[in-house]
Structure formats: C-alpha cells, structure tokens
Scaffold this motif. Structure first.
Motif, PDB file in Angstrom:
ATOM      1  N   ASN A  32      -5.380   5.327   4.161  1.00  4.77           N
ATOM      2  CA  ASN A  32      -4.727   5.301   2.847  1.00  4.77           C
ATOM      3  C   ASN A  32      -4.611   6.701   2.261  1.00  4.77           C
ATOM      4  OD1 ASN A  32      -4.252   2.592   2.738  1.00  4.77           O
ATOM      5  ND2 ASN A  32      -6.008   2.094   1.469  1.00  4.77           N
ATOM      6  N   TYR A  61      -1.115   8.175   1.219  1.00  9.46           N
ATOM      7  CA  TYR A  61      -0.720   8.350  -0.179  1.00  9.46           C
ATOM      8  C   TYR A  61      -0.887   9.783  -0.692  1.00  9.46           C
ATOM      9  CZ  TYR A  61      -0.352   3.353   0.169  1.00  9.46           C
ATOM     10  OH  TYR A  61       0.019   2.096   0.581  1.00  9.46           O
ATOM     11  N   LEU A 103      -1.030  10.237  -5.389  1.00 14.33           N
ATOM     12  CA  LEU A 103      -0.412   9.542  -6.523  1.00 14.33           C
ATOM     13  C   LEU A 103      -1.368   9.135  -7.634  1.00 14.33           C
ATOM     14  CD1 LEU A 103       1.557   6.858  -4.471  1.00 14.33           C
ATOM     15  CD2 LEU A 103       2.533   8.856  -5.615  1.00 14.33           C
ATOM     16  N   TYR A 106      -1.917  -7.106  -2.432  1.00 17.24           N
ATOM     17  CA  TYR A 106      -1.497  -6.376  -3.634  1.00 17.24           C
ATOM     18  C   TYR A 106      -1.110  -4.947  -3.265  1.00 17.24           C
ATOM     19  CZ  TYR A 106      -1.067  -4.764  -8.372  1.00 17.24           C
ATOM     20  OH  TYR A 106      -0.550  -4.253  -9.542  1.00 17.24           O
ATOM     21  N   ASP A 129       3.295  -0.199  -5.104  1.00 19.42           N
ATOM     22  CA  ASP A 129       4.718   0.002  -4.892  1.00 19.42           C
ATOM     23  C   ASP A 129       5.079  -0.654  -3.566  1.00 19.42           C
ATOM     24  OD1 ASP A 129       7.216   0.890  -4.239  1.00 19.42           O
ATOM     25  OD2 ASP A 129       6.883   2.953  -4.888  1.00 19.42           O
ATOM     26  N   THR A 151       0.441  -3.149   4.573  1.00 22.42           N
ATOM     27  CA  THR A 151       0.503  -4.605   4.463  1.00 22.42           C
ATOM     28  C   THR A 151      -0.084  -5.101   3.153  1.00 22.42           C
ATOM     29  OG1 THR A 151      -1.667  -4.787   5.466  1.00 22.42           O
ATOM     30  CG2 THR A 151       0.217  -4.938   6.958  1.00 22.42           C
TER      31      THR A 151
HETATM   32  P1  ADP Z   1      -1.526  -0.895   2.105  1.00 20.11           P
HETATM   33  O1  ADP Z   1      -1.480  -1.453   3.478  1.00 20.11           O
HETATM   34  O2  ADP Z   1      -0.302  -1.192   1.300  1.00 20.11           O
HETATM   35  O3  ADP Z   1      -1.934   0.539   2.047  1.00 20.11           O
HETATM   36  P2  ADP Z   1      -4.098  -1.459   0.895  1.00 20.11           P
HETATM   37  O4  ADP Z   1      -4.769  -2.756   0.634  1.00 20.11           O
HETATM   38  O5  ADP Z   1      -4.803  -0.492   1.791  1.00 20.11           O
HETATM   39  O6  ADP Z   1      -2.662  -1.793   1.416  1.00 20.11           O
HETATM   40  O7  ADP Z   1      -3.832  -0.769  -0.494  1.00 20.11           O
HETATM   41  C1  ADP Z   1      -3.242  -1.528  -1.519  1.00 20.11           C
HETATM   42  C2  ADP Z   1      -2.399  -0.631  -2.414  1.00 20.11           C
HETATM   43  O8  ADP Z   1      -3.259   0.278  -3.085  1.00 20.11           O
HETATM   44  C3  ADP Z   1      -1.415   0.254  -1.660  1.00 20.11           C
HETATM   45  O9  ADP Z   1      -0.204  -0.403  -1.427  1.00 20.11           O
HETATM   46  C4  ADP Z   1      -1.253   1.420  -2.621  1.00 20.11           C
HETATM   47  O10 ADP Z   1      -0.309   1.062  -3.611  1.00 20.11           O
HETATM   48  C5  ADP Z   1      -2.605   1.516  -3.287  1.00 20.11           C
HETATM   49  N1  ADP Z   1      -3.467   2.580  -2.702  1.00 20.11           N
HETATM   50  C6  ADP Z   1      -4.422   2.419  -1.752  1.00 20.11           C
HETATM   51  N2  ADP Z   1      -5.034   3.587  -1.467  1.00 20.11           N
HETATM   52  C7  ADP Z   1      -4.443   4.508  -2.264  1.00 20.11           C
HETATM   53  C8  ADP Z   1      -4.631   5.918  -2.466  1.00 20.11           C
HETATM   54  N3  ADP Z   1      -5.545   6.622  -1.778  1.00 20.11           N
HETATM   55  N4  ADP Z   1      -3.841   6.525  -3.406  1.00 20.11           N
HETATM   56  C9  ADP Z   1      -2.932   5.841  -4.101  1.00 20.11           C
HETATM   57  N5  ADP Z   1      -2.706   4.516  -3.967  1.00 20.11           N
HETATM   58  C10 ADP Z   1      -3.447   3.865  -3.062  1.00 20.11           C
END
Ligand code: ADP
Length: 258
Positions: free
Chosen positions: A160, A164, A190, A205, A208, A218
């Motif tokens: 992540n 991000y 972000l 959840y 974006d 996912t």
């Molecule tokens: P994904 O597979 O979409 O990354 P996660 O369950 O790992 O799903 O994370 C859920 C949501 O949390 C992400 O879609 C993103 O919007 C937010 N997110 C997770 N980690 C970060 C991060 N390090 N910085 C910013 N937003 C994050």
C-alpha cells in the motif's frame, strides 16, 4: 437473551410456572446483513474481470485474432483480468478463514533480510516511481511468529505504501523488539481523511475506487491485515493526515514457546 419466569399458585393449590425467553436478534441480523453485503461485493468484483474476459474472447473468435497486433494487445488485457481474478480469489480465501481450525507453525524470522527480500520483489515499481526507502531497526532482530499470518500483514502494508506514495515519495519502514514487536510503515503519500480512517479496514472499502482498481487494488488488503494481526494477538494503529501521508503500526506480542 432475556430469561424470565413467573411462578404462581392457582386456587386448586397447584404450583404453576410460566417461562418466557426473548432473544435479542439485533447482532444476528447485523451479521446476516454483513454476510449478504460481502457476497454481493464478491460477486460484483468477480463479475468485472469475467465479463471483460468473455468480451475479448468473443471479439478474438469473431476474427480479431487474425491481426497479430490486436491479438497481442487483447491477450495482454486478458492476462491482466486473469491475474486480477487470481488475486481476488486468493484474498477472499485468506479472509474466509478465521484461523481457528488451522494451526500454523512458528518460525524465527530474521526481520531485516525478510524486509529487504520483500522490497526486492517491488524493485521495478520502486524504480519507476523513484521512491526512496529507508529500513530502520536492529539488523540482528529475529522475531518468532506464525509466518503464514505475519507475511501477508507486512506485505500488504508495504505494498500500500508503495502504491499510494507519490512519484519521488519517501517510505520509512521501522521495526523494534522490546516488550512487544512493533512494525511500522510510513509514507508521505495521499493521506487518509478522518472519516475514511474509520472505514479503511472494512472489506472492499476503497477511498478512491477507480484509482485503487486501476492500480490492482481489491479493497481487501487492510481487512486481511487487521484480521491476521488480531489472530496473532496484536493490534494495529493508523496515524494519517490528508496530503501529508500515513503511518500504519502493527503491535504484536512476543511469543514464548517451551
Ligand atoms: P486496496 O487493495 O484498494 O489497496 P486496502 O484494503 O489495502 O485495499 O486499502 C483500502 C483503501 O485504503 C485503499 O483503496 C486506499 O484508498 C486506502 N489506503 C490504504 N493504504 C493507504 C496508504 N498508505 N495511503 C493512502 N491510502 C491508503
């Protein structure tokens, strides 16, 4: 459960007892609703790549396969769809077990080389995004834990942060072994608003959706992280500010096995 009983004696001298039991079904209904939501989310997520795969195979069979450029382009898209399906299925399976019926073996993990090796598998995107990474922590630390649960936690948090973080961003990974084992991943990406922080660990959840899906997300990663952290007897915290970045910290107990 409410359990009340009423005793009385009738004129005939007999003793009577009326027993009343009332169940509070609120929690049961909540769980049912969550399960329904989960199933409908899973179906929706699986449908997207399958529909795309069917569309492209049909177009290829209709004649597009005869043009080598189109054939290659379509096959590449289809490969991405298949990889997405594979990832979804793997994550859904990871989420579906509560660990109660599986006994995982403990392993001694040399944390520093473990992290370096993990980062190595992301070297392409790290290079592309020109990220700078720092891994801080005593290089000699070994941590005894259930690898099958520990690995996805660390992998998802690092993935992540890489995903991000902005181009040219900075990521700091820190670990320590004191009264407990702590592992934190900090990025200057972000950031996550206060409102979203409350929901970020929910299944599917995504802050974006379009952006997350585009980058292969996912929305299951963080719920797996939370689930596995709790299975290991630990907890996770998030410190994040919009536009500044996020720090996820996992606190895990030190295991003593005789
Ligand atoms: P994904 O597979 O979409 O990354 P996660 O369950 O790992 O799903 O994370 C859920 C949501 O949390 C992400 O879609 C993103 O919007 C937010 N997110 C997770 N980690 C970060 C991060 N390090 N910085 C910013 N937003 C994050």
């Amino acid at each position: 459960v409410l359990d009340t009983s009423l005793r009385f004696i009738e004129d005939d001298g007999n003793h009577y007892q009326v027993l009343g039991i009332a169940y509070d079904l609120t929690r049961v209904r909540q769980l049912e609703a969550m399960q329904k939501d989960f199933v409908s989310n899973v179906s929706h997520e699986l449908k997207t790549p399958v529909t795309s795969l069917l569309g492209f195979t049909e177009t290829l069979l209709d004649g597009a396969k005869d043009d080598p450029d189109t054939l290659k382009q379509f096959l590449e898209i289809m490969q991405k769809d298949a990889i997405r399906l594979q990832q979804l299925i793997q994550e859904i399976l990871q989420l579906s077990h509560d660990g109660k019926n599986i006994s995982y073996d403990f392993q001694q993990i040399k944390v520093y080389p473990f992290v370096q090796e993990l980062l190595h598998s992301y070297s392409k995107i790290i290079k592309e995004k020109q990220l700078s990474l720092a891994v801080t922590g005593n290089e000699q630390i070994t941590y005894l834990t259930k690898y099958e649960l520990f690995y996805p936690i660390i992998k998802n948090l690092i993935e992540n942060a890489i995903q991000y973080a902005p181009n040219g961003g900075e990521i700091t990974i820190h670990f320590a072994l004191e009264k407990e084992f702590t592992f934190s991943v900090q990025d200057n990406g972000l950031g996550i608003s206060q409102k979203d922080q409350e929901r970020i660990f929910e299944r599917f959840y995504r802050v974006d959706k379009a952006r997350s899906r585009h980058s292969g997300g996912t929305g299951l990663g963080l719920s797996i992280v939370q689930n596995y952290t709790e299975l290991l007897g630990g907890h996770i915290t998030l410190d994040s500010h919009l536009g500044l970045g996020s720090t996820f910290t996992v606190y895990l107990p030190i295991e003593k096995i005789n």
